[in-house]
Design a protein around this motif. Structure first.
Motif, PDB file in Angstrom:
ATOM      1  N   LEU A  73       0.822  -1.205   0.000  1.00 29.54           N
ATOM      2  CA  LEU A  73       0.000   0.000   0.000  1.00 29.54           C
ATOM      3  C   LEU A  73       0.864   1.266   0.000  1.00 29.54           C
ATOM      4  O   LEU A  73       0.589   2.213  -0.731  1.00 29.54           O
ATOM      5  N   VAL A  74       1.923   1.267   0.795  1.00 31.89           N
ATOM      6  CA  VAL A  74       2.834   2.413   0.825  1.00 31.89           C
ATOM      7  C   VAL A  74       3.515   2.580  -0.536  1.00 31.89           C
ATOM      8  O   VAL A  74       3.640   3.698  -1.046  1.00 31.89           O
ATOM      9  N   ALA A  75       3.922   1.483  -1.147  1.00 33.29           N
ATOM     10  CA  ALA A  75       4.556   1.546  -2.466  1.00 33.29           C
ATOM     11  C   ALA A  75       3.578   2.077  -3.514  1.00 33.29           C
ATOM     12  O   ALA A  75       3.959   2.861  -4.391  1.00 33.29           O
ATOM     13  N   LEU A  76       2.329   1.673  -3.406  1.00 33.49           N
ATOM     14  CA  LEU A  76       1.313   2.162  -4.346  1.00 33.49           C
ATOM     15  C   LEU A  76       1.103   3.661  -4.210  1.00 33.49           C
ATOM     16  O   LEU A  76       1.028   4.379  -5.207  1.00 33.49           O
ATOM     17  N   VAL A  77       1.036   4.154  -3.000  1.00 28.99           N
ATOM     18  CA  VAL A  77       0.855   5.586  -2.769  1.00 28.99           C
ATOM     19  C   VAL A  77       2.067   6.370  -3.276  1.00 28.99           C
ATOM     20  O   VAL A  77       1.923   7.421  -3.927  1.00 28.99           O
ATOM     21  N   ILE A  78       3.255   5.874  -3.010  1.00 31.65           N
ATOM     22  CA  ILE A  78       4.472   6.553  -3.472  1.00 31.65           C
ATOM     23  C   ILE A  78       4.545   6.548  -4.998  1.00 31.65           C
ATOM     24  O   ILE A  78       4.866   7.563  -5.619  1.00 31.65           O
ATOM     25  N   ALA A  79       4.206   5.413  -5.619  1.00 35.36           N
ATOM     26  CA  ALA A  79       4.239   5.333  -7.083  1.00 35.36           C
ATOM     27  C   ALA A  79       3.226   6.294  -7.698  1.00 35.36           C
ATOM     28  O   ALA A  79       3.515   6.953  -8.697  1.00 35.36           O
ATOM     29  N   PHE A  80       2.035   6.394  -7.096  1.00 33.52           N
ATOM     30  CA  PHE A  80       1.034   7.322  -7.608  1.00 33.52           C
ATOM     31  C   PHE A  80       1.529   8.762  -7.505  1.00 33.52           C
ATOM     32  O   PHE A  80       1.402   9.539  -8.449  1.00 33.52           O
ATOM     33  N   ALA A  81       2.089   9.113  -6.357  1.00 33.65           N
ATOM     34  CA  ALA A  81       2.560  10.483  -6.154  1.00 33.65           C
ATOM     35  C   ALA A  81       3.689  10.830  -7.130  1.00 33.65           C
ATOM     36  O   ALA A  81       3.697  11.922  -7.721  1.00 33.65           O
ATOM     37  N   LEU A  82       4.620   9.917  -7.308  1.00 31.38           N
ATOM     38  CA  LEU A  82       5.735  10.183  -8.225  1.00 31.38           C
ATOM     39  C   LEU A  82       5.261  10.273  -9.676  1.00 31.38           C
ATOM     40  O   LEU A  82       5.720  11.141 -10.430  1.00 31.38           O
ATOM     41  N   SER A  83       4.362   9.388 -10.068  1.00 31.27           N
ATOM     42  CA  SER A  83       3.874   9.452 -11.442  1.00 31.27           C
ATOM     43  C   SER A  83       3.047  10.708 -11.669  1.00 31.27           C
ATOM     44  O   SER A  83       3.087  11.290 -12.750  1.00 31.27           O
ATOM     45  N   TYR A  84       2.307  11.149 -10.667  1.00 32.72           N
ATOM     46  CA  TYR A  84       1.519  12.376 -10.796  1.00 32.72           C
ATOM     47  C   TYR A  84       2.435  13.590 -10.956  1.00 32.72           C
ATOM     48  O   TYR A  84       2.139  14.496 -11.729  1.00 32.72           O
ATOM     49  N   LEU A  85       3.553  13.584 -10.254  1.00 37.89           N
ATOM     50  CA  LEU A  85       4.475  14.711 -10.323  1.00 37.89           C
ATOM     51  C   LEU A  85       5.328  14.704 -11.588  1.00 37.89           C
ATOM     52  O   LEU A  85       5.506  15.739 -12.231  1.00 37.89           O
ATOM     53  N   PHE A  86       5.866  13.544 -11.954  1.00 38.49           N
ATOM     54  CA  PHE A  86       6.855  13.492 -13.020  1.00 38.49           C
ATOM     55  C   PHE A  86       6.294  13.121 -14.390  1.00 38.49           C
ATOM     56  O   PHE A  86       6.969  13.310 -15.398  1.00 38.49           O
ATOM     57  N   LEU A  87       5.101  12.593 -14.442  1.00 37.03           N
ATOM     58  CA  LEU A  87       4.506  12.214 -15.721  1.00 37.03           C
ATOM     59  C   LEU A  87       3.326  13.124 -16.053  1.00 37.03           C
ATOM     60  O   LEU A  87       2.372  12.707 -16.712  1.00 37.03           O
TER      61      LEU A  87
ATOM     62  N   ASN B 108       3.083  15.686 -18.084  1.00 40.19           N
ATOM     63  CA  ASN B 108       2.883  15.974 -19.509  1.00 40.19           C
ATOM     64  C   ASN B 108       2.120  14.847 -20.201  1.00 40.19           C
ATOM     65  O   ASN B 108       1.261  15.102 -21.051  1.00 40.19           O
ATOM     66  N   LEU B 109       2.416  13.608 -19.853  1.00 35.21           N
ATOM     67  CA  LEU B 109       1.693  12.479 -20.443  1.00 35.21           C
ATOM     68  C   LEU B 109       0.224  12.482 -20.012  1.00 35.21           C
ATOM     69  O   LEU B 109      -0.669  12.204 -20.805  1.00 35.21           O
ATOM     70  N   ARG B 110      -0.023  12.797 -18.752  1.00 37.12           N
ATOM     71  CA  ARG B 110      -1.380  12.843 -18.231  1.00 37.12           C
ATOM     72  C   ARG B 110      -2.182  13.939 -18.925  1.00 37.12           C
ATOM     73  O   ARG B 110      -3.327  13.734 -19.335  1.00 37.12           O
ATOM     74  N   VAL B 111      -1.578  15.099 -19.115  1.00 34.55           N
ATOM     75  CA  VAL B 111      -2.259  16.210 -19.778  1.00 34.55           C
ATOM     76  C   VAL B 111      -2.525  15.866 -21.245  1.00 34.55           C
ATOM     77  O   VAL B 111      -3.604  16.152 -21.777  1.00 34.55           O
ATOM     78  N   ALA B 112      -1.582  15.224 -21.914  1.00 33.64           N
ATOM     79  CA  ALA B 112      -1.772  14.842 -23.315  1.00 33.64           C
ATOM     80  C   ALA B 112      -2.877  13.793 -23.451  1.00 33.64           C
ATOM     81  O   ALA B 112      -3.701  13.865 -24.376  1.00 33.64           O
ATOM     82  N   ALA B 113      -2.904  12.825 -22.549  1.00 35.00           N
ATOM     83  CA  ALA B 113      -3.959  11.816 -22.588  1.00 35.00           C
ATOM     84  C   ALA B 113      -5.319  12.449 -22.332  1.00 35.00           C
ATOM     85  O   ALA B 113      -6.319  12.094 -22.976  1.00 35.00           O
ATOM     86  N   ASN B 114      -5.369  13.399 -21.409  1.00 34.52           N
ATOM     87  CA  ASN B 114      -6.615  14.098 -21.128  1.00 34.52           C
ATOM     88  C   ASN B 114      -7.082  14.865 -22.364  1.00 34.52           C
ATOM     89  O   ASN B 114      -8.275  14.880 -22.686  1.00 34.52           O
ATOM     90  N   ALA B 115      -6.175  15.503 -23.075  1.00 30.13           N
ATOM     91  CA  ALA B 115      -6.535  16.245 -24.285  1.00 30.13           C
ATOM     92  C   ALA B 115      -7.054  15.301 -25.369  1.00 30.13           C
ATOM     93  O   ALA B 115      -8.016  15.640 -26.080  1.00 30.13           O
ATOM     94  N   ASP B 116      -6.449  14.130 -25.505  1.00 30.61           N
ATOM     95  CA  ASP B 116      -6.916  13.154 -26.494  1.00 30.61           C
ATOM     96  C   ASP B 116      -8.331  12.687 -26.186  1.00 30.61           C
ATOM     97  O   ASP B 116      -9.171  12.573 -27.078  1.00 30.61           O
ATOM     98  N   VAL B 117      -8.596  12.408 -24.926  1.00 29.66           N
ATOM     99  CA  VAL B 117      -9.930  11.955 -24.532  1.00 29.66           C
ATOM    100  C   VAL B 117     -10.953  13.065 -24.744  1.00 29.66           C
ATOM    101  O   VAL B 117     -12.053  12.826 -25.249  1.00 29.66           O
TER     102      VAL B 117
END
Length: 64
Positions: free
Chosen positions: A9-23, A25-34
């Motif tokens: 659970l701790v690893a999942l929370v850390i992975a989510f936080a890191l991906s939210y911070l460092f990825l 641009n990918l999240r914004v691009a995927a949101n624009a595509d949708v």
């Protein structure tokens, strides 16, 4: 047994936080595509699909 679940659970929370911070641009691009997909105009079905549906409607109207 609980330490394994807690560590996961701790690893999942850390992975989510890191991906939210460092990825971001990918999240914004995927949101624009949708958003572009949902805002597109015109029929979503091919001409063949529309013709098939019209034939089915004519058939069902004849049976009732």
């Amino acid at each position: 047994m609980w330490p394994i679940f807690t560590a996961g659970l701790v690893a999942l929370v850390i992975a989510f936080a890191l991906s939210y911070l460092f990825l971001n641009n990918l999240r914004v691009a995927a949101n624009a595509d949708v958003q572009k997909m949902f805002n597109s105009k015109g029929p979503k079905k091919s001409r063949q699909d529309l013709d098939d549906e019209a034939a089915e409607d004519r058939f069902l109207d004849g049976e009732q």
